[in-house]
Design an enzyme around this catalytic site. Structure first.
Site, PDB file in Angstrom:
ATOM      1  N   GLU A 178       0.825  -1.204   0.000  1.00 37.98           N
ATOM      2  CA  GLU A 178       0.000   0.000   0.000  1.00 37.98           C
ATOM      3  C   GLU A 178       0.867   1.265   0.000  1.00 37.98           C
ATOM      4  OE1 GLU A 178      -4.149  -1.280   2.048  1.00 37.98           O
ATOM      5  OE2 GLU A 178      -2.506  -1.049   3.446  1.00 37.98           O
ATOM      6  N   CYS A 221       3.567   8.473   0.601  1.00 44.94           N
ATOM      7  CA  CYS A 221       4.171   7.600   1.605  1.00 44.94           C
ATOM      8  C   CYS A 221       4.293   6.226   0.946  1.00 44.94           C
ATOM      9  CB  CYS A 221       3.248   7.577   2.821  1.00 44.94           C
ATOM     10  SG  CYS A 221       3.767   6.389   4.068  1.00 44.94           S
ATOM     11  N   CYS A 249       7.078  -6.980   7.271  1.00 43.05           N
ATOM     12  CA  CYS A 249       8.218  -6.439   8.007  1.00 43.05           C
ATOM     13  C   CYS A 249       8.577  -7.443   9.095  1.00 43.05           C
ATOM     14  CB  CYS A 249       7.838  -5.102   8.646  1.00 43.05           C
ATOM     15  SG  CYS A 249       9.158  -4.359   9.632  1.00 43.05           S
ATOM     16  N   CYS A 273       6.922  -4.873  15.688  1.00 43.12           N
ATOM     17  CA  CYS A 273       6.399  -3.928  16.685  1.00 43.12           C
ATOM     18  C   CYS A 273       4.950  -4.322  16.994  1.00 43.12           C
ATOM     19  CB  CYS A 273       6.453  -2.500  16.150  1.00 43.12           C
ATOM     20  SG  CYS A 273       8.094  -2.032  15.602  1.00 43.12           S
ATOM     21  N   CYS A 313       1.764  -2.465  15.294  1.00 43.88           N
ATOM     22  CA  CYS A 313       1.764  -2.170  13.856  1.00 43.88           C
ATOM     23  C   CYS A 313       1.155  -3.287  13.011  1.00 43.88           C
ATOM     24  CB  CYS A 313       3.202  -1.897  13.428  1.00 43.88           C
ATOM     25  SG  CYS A 313       3.396  -1.742  11.653  1.00 43.88           S
ATOM     26  N   CYS A 345      -0.658   5.972   9.977  1.00 43.87           N
ATOM     27  CA  CYS A 345       0.543   5.231  10.356  1.00 43.87           C
ATOM     28  C   CYS A 345       0.208   3.899  11.000  1.00 43.87           C
ATOM     29  CB  CYS A 345       1.333   6.026  11.382  1.00 43.87           C
ATOM     30  SG  CYS A 345       2.122   7.428  10.680  1.00 43.87           S
TER      31      CYS A 345
HETATM   32  N1  SAH Z   1       9.482   0.711   9.677  1.00 48.61           N
HETATM   33  C1  SAH Z   1       9.595   2.111   9.745  1.00 48.61           C
HETATM   34  C2  SAH Z   1       8.690   2.850   8.778  1.00 48.61           C
HETATM   35  C3  SAH Z   1       7.306   2.305   8.615  1.00 48.61           C
HETATM   36  S1  SAH Z   1       6.230   2.457  10.009  1.00 48.61           S
HETATM   37  C4  SAH Z   1       9.408   2.612  11.171  1.00 48.61           C
HETATM   38  O1  SAH Z   1       8.997   1.829  12.006  1.00 48.61           O
HETATM   39  O2  SAH Z   1       9.720   3.760  11.418  1.00 48.61           O
HETATM   40  C5  SAH Z   1       5.831   4.199   9.915  1.00 48.61           C
HETATM   41  C6  SAH Z   1       5.501   4.846  11.241  1.00 48.61           C
HETATM   42  O3  SAH Z   1       4.226   4.389  11.723  1.00 48.61           O
HETATM   43  C7  SAH Z   1       6.478   4.532  12.358  1.00 48.61           C
HETATM   44  O4  SAH Z   1       6.797   5.696  13.087  1.00 48.61           O
HETATM   45  C8  SAH Z   1       5.711   3.564  13.200  1.00 48.61           C
HETATM   46  O5  SAH Z   1       6.200   3.453  14.492  1.00 48.61           O
HETATM   47  C9  SAH Z   1       4.326   4.162  13.103  1.00 48.61           C
HETATM   48  N2  SAH Z   1       3.242   3.288  13.536  1.00 48.61           N
HETATM   49  C10 SAH Z   1       3.125   1.969  13.380  1.00 48.61           C
HETATM   50  N3  SAH Z   1       1.982   1.507  13.923  1.00 48.61           N
HETATM   51  C11 SAH Z   1       1.344   2.594  14.436  1.00 48.61           C
HETATM   52  C12 SAH Z   1       0.103   2.792  15.112  1.00 48.61           C
HETATM   53  N4  SAH Z   1      -0.713   1.782  15.373  1.00 48.61           N
HETATM   54  N5  SAH Z   1      -0.221   4.048  15.480  1.00 48.61           N
HETATM   55  C13 SAH Z   1       0.599   5.094  15.202  1.00 48.61           C
HETATM   56  N6  SAH Z   1       1.773   4.966  14.565  1.00 48.61           N
HETATM   57  C14 SAH Z   1       2.146   3.735  14.191  1.00 48.61           C
HETATM   58 FE1  SF4 Z   2       8.046  -2.734  10.861  1.00 54.09          FE
HETATM   59 FE2  SF4 Z   2       5.736  -1.670  11.592  1.00 54.09          FE
HETATM   60 FE3  SF4 Z   2       7.749  -1.762  13.309  1.00 54.09          FE
HETATM   61 FE4  SF4 Z   2       7.887  -0.071  11.212  1.00 54.09          FE
HETATM   62  S1  SF4 Z   2       6.423   0.004  12.909  1.00 54.09           S
HETATM   63  S2  SF4 Z   2       9.498  -1.458  11.975  1.00 54.09           S
HETATM   64  S3  SF4 Z   2       6.804  -1.312   9.680  1.00 54.09           S
HETATM   65  S4  SF4 Z   2       6.684  -3.544  12.434  1.00 54.09           S
END
Ligand code: SAH
Ligand code: SF4
Length: 344
Positions: free
Chosen positions: A93, A106, A113, A117, A120, A334
């Protein structure tokens, strides 16, 4: 990168690749422009190339890109979310956002990934595969053509961890900033990472003028490891040293992302600890109202808690903003991007 992935090659590599064809220099330039300036999706469209050359390319160099499978437009703010299909049927996406200064896309850098986290959506499927530079570029080319607009800013903040796909991301950066291609300024590019420390050091060697955005989300190792397992590999202290070094060597301000989760990382104590660890750094802090993700145990903090958190940091003289949430009605915010599993 596959050696026949012509769209991932720099102009010089293209010249080398096609050297045995004895083509005049302008032909290579035409091909490169079709690929990177005119966003051609097939050799057929390259009308100023001779027919036999188009057939030769078609046979030897399949074009890797992405196809629009679905498109959703937010009724709230015109944000557009694309679901793209890749050549092997995988899906990714991208999100197009309209700001006063222009359009920002974006983009995704991986299918899935591996960082895991817990808050996410992308992380839930694990890593499927890295994207090739051509597939990162194509997200921009397709969105630009579809909307008939010029994309001036790119953020590597979609699906995937860009620094886990280091080589391809660097190549993408070279191509997207190339004068003969889209010619997007490095200053208009932001790379977001969960904090892969060795790759941050590698990146700073390039002295790119891009914005490094680091997903912090916690003021100490205990909370950060709970939210982001990668922290046990690259703890906060090491990450912050790398960030300081990055900002020193590139003279660029680091951007820290901090998503607020109710009762987890949004307390007064957390705000104070955060102010302490960021003290004196050339940085900007972006507070993100966390988005809810199906299957995740984390819930976002309410507006009152976010405001209280921000006030403490501002009192401590930190440069802090609360990020506006875009496209929330289409799950484009995000952490809400996920790989669609197509059932057959
Ligand atoms: N992997 C990279 C970039 C992709 S994620 C990273 O982690 O930075 C892009 C952003 O979305 C990151 O700052 C991540 O921490 C944030 N993100 C992921 N899940 C989220 C959520 N549920 N609410 C708000 N931000 C989130
Ligand atoms: Fe991967 Fe999501 Fe963590 Fe970014 S926030 S490093 S996309 S698992």
């Amino acid at each position: 990168m596959k050696s026949y992935d012509i769209k991932s090659m720099t102009f010089v590599e293209l010249e080398t690749e096609l050297s045995d064809k004895n083509l005049p220099a302008y032909r290579i330039k035409q091909l490169y422009e079709w690929l990177h300036k005119n966003s051609a999706v097939s050799y057929d469209a390259m009308s100023n190339l001779p027919q036999e050359l188009r057939i030769y390319f078609e046979k030897n160099y399949p074009l890797f890109g992405c196809k629009i499978m679905n498109k959703q437009v937010s009724q709230l703010d015109e944000t557009v979310k694309y679901l793209f299909e890749l050549h092997d049927g995988e899906t990714i996406e991208s999100v197009l956002m309209k700001y006063k200064y222009g359009y920002t896309l974006c983009i995704s850098t991986q299918v899935g990934c591996k960082a895991g986290c817990i808050f996410c959506a992308t992380g839930t499927s694990g890593l499927i595969r890295n994207l090739m530079p051509s597939e990162m570029l194509s997200q921009i080319y397709r969105a630009q053509t579809d909307m008939d607009v010029r994309i001036s800013n790119v953020v590597l903040m979609g699906m995937g961890e860009p620094l886990h796909n280091y080589g391809n991301v660097i190549r993408f950066l070279e191509l997207v900033t190339d004068l003969g291609g889209l010619n997007i300024s490095m200053r208009n590019i932001t790379l977001s990472t969960c904090g892969i420390v060795p790759a941050i050091y590698m990146l700073l060697e390039n002295r790119f003028q891009l914005t490094l955005s680091v997903s912090l989300h916690a003021p100490n190792n205990e909370i950060r490891t709970r939210l982001m397992p990668i922290n046990s590999q690259y703890p906060l202290e090491e990450l912050l040293v790398a960030c300081k070094e990055y900002s020193l060597k590139t003279s660029r301000r680091i951007s820290f992302e901090y998503a607020l989760f109710k009762g987890v990382n949004d307390t007064e104590e957390c705000a104070k600890q955060l102010a302490k660890i960021l003290k004196g750094m050339h940085c900007h802090l972006n507070l993100i109202p966390a988005n809810s993700v199906v299957g995740s145990t984390c819930t976002g903090s309410d507006t009152k808690a976010i405001k209280a958190f921000k006030d403490i940091l501002e009192e401590k003289q930190l440069n802090v903003t609360v990020r506006r949430t875009l496209g929330s009605d289409i799950d484009a915010s995000c952490g809400q991007l996920r790989r669609r599993i197509t059932e057959t």
